[in-house]
Design an enzyme around this catalytic site. Sequence first.
Site, mmCIF file in Angstrom:
data_model
loop_
_atom_site.group_PDB
_atom_site.id
_atom_site.type_symbol
_atom_site.label_atom_id
_atom_site.label_comp_id
_atom_site.label_asym_id
_atom_site.label_seq_id
_atom_site.Cartn_x
_atom_site.Cartn_y
_atom_site.Cartn_z
ATOM 1 N N TRP A 103 71.500 11.904 19.039
ATOM 2 C CA TRP A 103 72.354 12.785 19.711
ATOM 3 C C TRP A 103 72.069 12.783 21.270
ATOM 4 O O TRP A 103 72.956 13.074 22.117
ATOM 5 C CB TRP A 103 72.696 14.299 19.224
ATOM 6 C CG TRP A 103 73.007 14.032 17.897
ATOM 7 C CD1 TRP A 103 72.268 14.200 16.688
ATOM 8 C CD2 TRP A 103 74.324 13.417 17.539
ATOM 9 N NE1 TRP A 103 73.038 13.849 15.666
ATOM 10 C CE2 TRP A 103 74.460 13.408 16.003
ATOM 11 C CE3 TRP A 103 75.478 13.226 18.150
ATOM 12 C CZ2 TRP A 103 75.325 13.008 15.282
ATOM 13 C CZ3 TRP A 103 76.755 12.941 17.595
ATOM 14 C CH2 TRP A 103 76.520 12.776 15.860
ATOM 15 N N ASP A 172 70.982 21.500 22.844
ATOM 16 C CA ASP A 172 72.018 21.385 21.916
ATOM 17 C C ASP A 172 71.315 21.796 20.636
ATOM 18 O O ASP A 172 70.465 20.935 19.969
ATOM 19 C CB ASP A 172 72.443 19.464 21.591
ATOM 20 C CG ASP A 172 73.196 19.241 20.465
ATOM 21 O OD1 ASP A 172 73.442 20.106 19.578
ATOM 22 O OD2 ASP A 172 73.390 18.047 20.389
ATOM 23 N N LYS A 196 77.215 22.909 10.825
ATOM 24 C CA LYS A 196 75.763 22.803 10.086
ATOM 25 C C LYS A 196 75.400 24.173 9.522
ATOM 26 O O LYS A 196 75.380 24.308 8.299
ATOM 27 C CB LYS A 196 75.101 21.941 10.907
ATOM 28 C CG LYS A 196 75.166 20.323 11.389
ATOM 29 C CD LYS A 196 74.631 19.883 12.441
ATOM 30 C CE LYS A 196 75.219 18.701 12.853
ATOM 31 N NZ LYS A 196 75.130 17.555 11.826
#
Lengths: 361, 361
Positions: A103, A172, A196
Amino acid sequence: MAKRIINFNPGPAALPLPVLDEIREEFLNYRGTGMSILEISHRSKPFEETLNQAVERTRRLLNLGDEFHVVFVQGGASLQFCMIPMNFALEGNPIDYINTGTWSTKAIKEAKHLGKDVHVIASSEDKNFAYIPKTFHVDEDASYLHFTSNNTIKGTQWAEFPKSGPVPLVCDMSSDIMSRPFDPKPFGLIYAGAQKNIGPAGSAMVIIRKDMLQRVPEGIPSMLKYTTFAAENSLYNTPACFVIYTVSLVLKWLEETIGGLEKMETINKEKANILYGFIDRSGFYRGTTEKDSRSLMNVTFRLPTEELEAKFVGEALKAGLGGLKGHRSVGGCRASLYNAIGVNDVKSLVEFMADFQKKEG
Amino acid sequence: MAKRIINFNPGPAALPLPVLDEIREEFLNYRGTGMSILEISHRSKPFEETLNQAVERTRRLLNLGDEFHVVFVQGGASLQFCMIPMNFALEGNPIDYINTGTWSTKAIKEAKHLGKDVHVIASSEDKNFAYIPKTFHVDEDASYLHFTSNNTIKGTQWAEFPKSGPVPLVCDMSSDIMSRPFDPKPFGLIYAGAQKNIGPAGSAMVIIRKDMLQRVPEGIPSMLKYTTFAAENSLYNTPACFVIYTVSLVLKWLEETIGGLEKMETINKEKANILYGFIDRSGFYRGTTEKDSRSLMNVTFRLPTEELEAKFVGEALKAGLGGLKGHRSVGGCRASLYNAIGVNDVKSLVEFMADFQKKEG
């Protein structure tokens, strides 16, 4: 209705059963409106209350002062990869990134694509991202320092966040937001895809320190400007109402049933200790990351062979334990232990793993 | 559970009750997975099937040939206002717009903000957008012609779509997609926020003619490029899974229970005729738009005074008829008659309106 499984999916992921029950209970008639939550106006009082509850619970849980906005932006963390540099890169100043996996790599790619001056000041790519870098030098004049707090795919996590002095942190937190308490002050922006730890797919939560909004340039489209979302309390256009509603219920569960982030962290540590402890003692399963960089959220591990791994994942599912396959880009196995997974769920997994080892080891 | 109301909301709006029932029924265990639809992976077979069903049903209902992609993009129609010119404006060629109200105006603003050469070739602003322009000249070299098929706020609708010769049509169909059949061939792109006729808020459906993708320039971020969504079947990153799932169920209802778009159009015409006919005969209520431009989806009307309008909306809600207030920017009343509203629902509304008139007229 057939039995529910224990869901170790990496995201979209398990949600607390009481939250699902509550959604189901009021699904045809949302709080006396005579309509489903799917059918009410985003400008109606009942929805605004729900939105504001999600925001206020976030403020309380994360100890955010008045200097932060909490907004909801569609497009997932992936849209944030470009929105952040579009909004916050200072003309003539570099953006610092620490690369700890898939990511981070994507975030870096999008900033470069926009022509920004990207400095990757540290990376763990040399060891396939199996650790969190310990040493790095933050550029004094950096626009901000971007990092990924937990690496869902590689199974690593920052135990302590990087120090960046006066340079704002941008993080993030998609896969570990609301899993532990932390000091929000050094952060210029925190973002997290909801799917999540805090809700279903379809919105990112974005926490913005108000002073950062002064950087937002004029030239970018309304829907890509943080000022639009901050000024309109996420209601410039129709937001992802159902996601926000579910987030508000998950955060209520976190506050009222779990008792806040300190308690949540204790539980999350206990869960991870049980699983990593078993793996380390087993002599059959082995962790894939350096011990001091291990994620409490995504436990990645291997078995002696790929054949055994496939068998393990298949038999686990038959035994009611789902989502244990590693990410297609790395293989192996992974158990994601987000907030909705309980200590007993992890014990059930360890029990199954021990049985499997006895049979196959 | 208290009684459900008849929901005339302009969007988010009423959904077919059988769809809500089906969601509720399988909410804790999606098709034998042992997980909620909120908890399953977007890369799992059950979700991909659901996504593909939504796409295939769209193809069948709209008679789309192989030359079209159907994708889902978060951010609503509002994000499309900037994505379309970013992706499809040809260097050196103007973009033609027809301005028929609030949403067209916003779309125009975003294209101008990007520095594009915007030609507003027709507008009904001179009469507060109470009609659909009849005459206009499309620039031969226009990148595309953008229009809004139905104007939710002003209550007008294109009975027949504009002719643009070889210039591709680009259309915001947010508030009347799937309400009637039409020929898709002249369209380079069609977009629609899901939250009116096809699902809950949180995603736009975007239909793209494949040849248009050749225009997409390199320099724009991945999440803003139509090629990203087309190449990855909307799965480049986690999409708005629950919205897509609900859309697939709404389209199933449209195909299997209603019987397709010809039948839906017949019902929609009947509903609108009942309500407009009553308004025109009443001598108390009056429509706000020119008769040949009237929307079958959003019926806007006034009462003799604003006081009566407020009273009307309040008493209607008490009688179980919700969402009848006009948009905050125009006032008055509005009944949105999307696909999920039945003929009998409209008859109930007319009955209430007649009673109200008897008492107050």
